[in-house]
Scaffold this motif. Sequence first.
Motif, mmCIF file in Angstrom:
data_model
loop_
_atom_site.group_PDB
_atom_site.id
_atom_site.type_symbol
_atom_site.label_atom_id
_atom_site.label_comp_id
_atom_site.label_asym_id
_atom_site.label_seq_id
_atom_site.Cartn_x
_atom_site.Cartn_y
_atom_site.Cartn_z
ATOM 1 N N UNK A 83 0.836 -1.199 0.000
ATOM 2 C CA UNK A 83 0.000 0.000 0.000
ATOM 3 C C UNK A 83 0.873 1.252 0.000
ATOM 4 N N UNK A 84 0.444 2.248 -0.733
ATOM 5 C CA UNK A 84 1.148 3.524 -0.793
ATOM 6 C C UNK A 84 0.231 4.670 -0.409
ATOM 7 N N UNK A 85 0.070 4.933 0.889
ATOM 8 C CA UNK A 85 -0.736 6.104 1.294
ATOM 9 C C UNK A 85 -0.037 7.394 0.853
ATOM 10 N N UNK A 86 -0.787 8.316 0.291
ATOM 11 C CA UNK A 86 -0.186 9.560 -0.181
ATOM 12 C C UNK A 86 0.504 10.322 0.940
ATOM 13 N N UNK A 87 1.734 10.783 0.679
ATOM 14 C CA UNK A 87 2.499 11.462 1.723
ATOM 15 C C UNK A 87 2.476 12.977 1.581
ATOM 16 N N UNK A 88 1.880 13.482 0.499
ATOM 17 C CA UNK A 88 1.659 14.928 0.450
ATOM 18 C C UNK A 88 0.465 15.249 -0.436
ATOM 19 N N UNK A 121 4.329 23.237 -0.885
ATOM 20 C CA UNK A 121 5.363 22.233 -1.148
ATOM 21 C C UNK A 121 5.861 21.704 0.189
ATOM 22 N N UNK A 122 5.712 20.401 0.454
ATOM 23 C CA UNK A 122 6.168 19.855 1.728
ATOM 24 C C UNK A 122 7.686 19.740 1.752
ATOM 25 N N UNK A 123 8.268 19.843 2.924
ATOM 26 C CA UNK A 123 9.704 19.604 3.011
ATOM 27 C C UNK A 123 9.956 18.151 3.412
ATOM 28 N N UNK A 124 11.225 17.774 3.365
ATOM 29 C CA UNK A 124 11.604 16.384 3.635
ATOM 30 C C UNK A 124 11.144 15.932 5.011
ATOM 31 N N UNK A 125 11.279 16.800 6.003
ATOM 32 C CA UNK A 125 10.950 16.405 7.376
ATOM 33 C C UNK A 125 9.455 16.132 7.546
ATOM 34 N N UNK A 126 8.620 16.916 6.866
ATOM 35 C CA UNK A 126 7.180 16.666 6.925
ATOM 36 C C UNK A 126 6.853 15.286 6.364
ATOM 37 N N UNK A 127 7.442 14.966 5.227
ATOM 38 C CA UNK A 127 7.170 13.672 4.595
ATOM 39 C C UNK A 127 7.741 12.539 5.436
ATOM 40 N N UNK A 128 8.921 12.734 5.996
ATOM 41 C CA UNK A 128 9.534 11.713 6.841
ATOM 42 C C UNK A 128 8.660 11.434 8.062
ATOM 43 N N UNK A 129 8.113 12.494 8.638
ATOM 44 C CA UNK A 129 7.211 12.318 9.783
ATOM 45 C C UNK A 129 5.980 11.510 9.372
ATOM 46 N N UNK A 130 5.404 11.828 8.218
ATOM 47 C CA UNK A 130 4.238 11.094 7.729
ATOM 48 C C UNK A 130 4.564 9.614 7.555
ATOM 49 N N UNK A 131 5.719 9.312 6.966
ATOM 50 C CA UNK A 131 6.113 7.927 6.759
ATOM 51 C C UNK A 131 6.292 7.186 8.080
ATOM 52 N N UNK A 132 6.856 7.868 9.049
ATOM 53 C CA UNK A 132 7.060 7.224 10.356
ATOM 54 C C UNK A 132 5.733 6.925 11.033
ATOM 55 N N UNK A 133 4.752 7.815 10.858
ATOM 56 C CA UNK A 133 3.416 7.552 11.396
ATOM 57 C C UNK A 133 2.794 6.339 10.701
ATOM 58 N N UNK A 184 5.945 4.721 -1.380
ATOM 59 C CA UNK A 184 6.021 6.159 -1.121
ATOM 60 C C UNK A 184 5.571 6.895 -2.380
ATOM 61 N N UNK A 185 4.525 7.705 -2.253
ATOM 62 C CA UNK A 185 3.950 8.377 -3.418
ATOM 63 C C UNK A 185 3.104 9.571 -2.980
ATOM 64 N N UNK A 186 2.799 10.484 -3.904
ATOM 65 C CA UNK A 186 1.873 11.590 -3.587
ATOM 66 C C UNK A 186 0.447 11.063 -3.443
ATOM 67 N N UNK A 187 -0.457 11.964 -3.050
ATOM 68 C CA UNK A 187 -1.864 11.618 -2.881
ATOM 69 C C UNK A 187 -2.537 11.217 -4.182
ATOM 70 N N UNK A 188 -2.194 11.906 -5.270
ATOM 71 C CA UNK A 188 -2.957 11.757 -6.510
ATOM 72 C C UNK A 188 -2.068 12.189 -7.665
ATOM 73 N N UNK A 189 -2.650 12.242 -8.870
ATOM 74 C CA UNK A 189 -1.906 12.697 -10.031
ATOM 75 C C UNK A 189 -1.506 14.154 -9.914
ATOM 76 N N UNK A 190 -0.502 14.550 -10.698
ATOM 77 C CA UNK A 190 0.144 15.859 -10.537
ATOM 78 C C UNK A 190 -0.219 16.844 -11.646
ATOM 79 N N UNK A 191 -1.210 16.533 -12.464
ATOM 80 C CA UNK A 191 -1.472 17.336 -13.661
ATOM 81 C C UNK A 191 -1.892 18.766 -13.343
ATOM 82 N N UNK A 192 -2.515 19.007 -12.191
ATOM 83 C CA UNK A 192 -3.030 20.348 -11.884
ATOM 84 C C UNK A 192 -1.997 21.254 -11.230
#
Length: 764
Positions: free
Chosen positions: A693-698, A705-717, A729-737
């Motif tokens: 499973x890849x829950x979106x991390x931002x 724009x999230x920084x590395x520490x925000x994403x790292x915290x999300x992954x640890x949770x 590890x992936x974003x929430x959704x597609x990036x087209x917008x």
Amino acid sequence: MLTVTTIGYPRIGKNRELKKAAERYFQGSVTADELLQEGKNLRWQHWQKQHEKGIQSVPSNDFSYYDTLLDTAFLFGMIPERFRSLPQDPIIRTFAMARGYEKNGHKAKALAMKKWFTTNYHYMVPEVDDSSTIGLMGHKPLTEFKEALAYGFHTRPVLPGPYTLLRLTRFSGKTSAQTIAAPLIEAYRKLIRALGAAGATWVQLDEPCLVTDVSEEDQAFFISLYESLADPDAGVSLQLQTYFGDASPLLKTLYALPVQGIGLDFVEGISTITSLEQEGFPEDKILTAGIINGRNIWRNNYQKSLALLRRIAAIVSSDRLVLAPSCSLLHLPYSLGPETDLSPETLGALAFAEEKLEELTEIATLFGEDKAEFHPLFLQNQQRLEQAARIPGRVLPDVRRKTEPLKGQGFRRFPDEATRRASQSQRLKLPLFPCTTIGSFPQTADIRSRRRAFKNGDISMEEYTSFIQQRIRDTILLQESMGLDVLVHGEFERNDMVEFFGEQLEGFLFTKNGWVQSYGTRCVKPPVLLGDVNRPRPMTVDTWQFAQNCTEKPVKGMLTGPVTILNWSFVREDISQQDCLFQLALAIRDEVLDLEARGCAIIQIDEAALREKLPLKKNQWESYLTAAVNAFRLCHDGVRPDTQIHTHMCYSEFGDILDAIDTLDADVITIEASRSALSLVDQLRQHPYPRDIGPGVYDIHSPQVPDKNEILHTLQVLLDVIDPKRLWVNPDCGLKTRREEEVNAALRAMVTAAHELRQDFGAS
């Protein structure tokens, strides 16, 4: 003649004027005053159009620059603490709550966004914390009522009702719906009194939550809200409006409320008429009967509607009966006027918002005729319906022969998941915490311009293909430089994840200007599923092959699943949705097998809208989920064990259907999580998910724009509830917008966080 009304009207503008003005405002090329003026122009146009078409009771306050529920939260002081220090300007603050805010060292994450019941519209989730001060903090409904009055339109102000508002609000700290109910109701009372003083005679309170499962406790709370809301001195009649389903179990409760009008949906509320005949209707209330489908674009069948209306009129006298659409027309395109390329037969089969207004007034006219079946309006309607049944491609015998044997079958992939996982691991050799994206990369102005030029014949197929291939090549190189592990081609050739496939499948119709608001400034142009679905040729194989030839890393084959295609289209009503799903699934399966034959190792079949049409009442879930699961499993029926099947879903409140998601038998699921404040963590704690499973991390819906520490915290949770060997590890959704600079910075931060996490686990 019956009184005719609407529940709400589209607001983006006939040519998406609101979208364009808001985006220019975000870019700083127009001022707030210019944006507000565009809104004023649109409101006048919408009131005028409804008046011209014979609508006697026109709503106001159904307009919003972003979202009505967000406006209402702001109106009543439902503002989380993180937005309190922002500038007081309503436009700045409401857009900040919708999109997030980052300026002068102040950073505030946007409100969560969810689907509006079973539609493809998204609403902003109101949020209340212990610091929120509930009260009447604004004047938008009053201002727009007075504005309409100045134009000569005596409107009916529309507001989300207090029960639905509280049911859809997210609470934190010690606050709850019960603790803020009293000040919220007082704010409603204050607003309604002000509207009455300004000349309003009716106020509409929308309560779509009443067609969901309502417990006895919920029902008692709902009753208490309306008993407290009653204010005989306000001089205003209240219309309680339901839609999107059947409120029949609560009819007696609604009848006893201190409201003067009740709106019921007779289209999606299929048992409403039977319940009305059994329960009767109070003689002191007005019934607003929604008998025109406000969510689909097919021409109304006057014979059926008149028969239904006569059954209603046998219970409710004509002077207490108001004719309406089943819900707001927000969910429809504006007008068939621009659709000059459609055949007369096809045009006659369709009705957009403007045509729905005509249908309402024509049915009201026919209802007053002694021999309606001989009236020219009735005969014209019957002729249009007969012509629609003969539209070429409506029935494809070969397709029917393929789908008929599938009915009642389930599908199962062999071998089991554990064996497949080992086979795929050996083939792909991915690292711990593999990094990928959902599929699309930014659709820049240059890309949209080239696509438009190709469609208009201004550039050749060779020129367009060369341009797209260069963008694919550049995007593959960019992803490699970032360190992503599973790549995508960027989907630059695709205007929309449903429209792209619909254009290549037989059975779909596409409009020139059939735009519908999805959220904020995001508009979509849903395809019309007009006939049987067939795939005449491969749709994505050559493009995928080109992308894969640009790299040694795996490139995902990107497909849209049958449930999402169906849910994001205007669907036909002459055959069952189960039949439509199987037709679509067979077409997607052909594409899957062709991709696999070319060597594609990872194929993603997106079902972003799986939950979107989940019935609002749980006793109807099983049949829907069974059909959805069978359609998805048919898509990968016959795939080799070492081919990895992915799927993606939006809006992660899936705890109650995780068992059904598991039975999809996908190898990997990517899912939205960050926008919903990682509520997925609690769901996975209660209902562990046994696959990758890849829950979106931002959050890709926000420009932040999230920084590395925000994403790292999300992954640890996330690691608290997900096996490290199964976490992608992936974003929430597609990036087209999103803009390219936002995407590049966010993805680099995401990959850096994943690499640091690998080091923590002793993996390179």
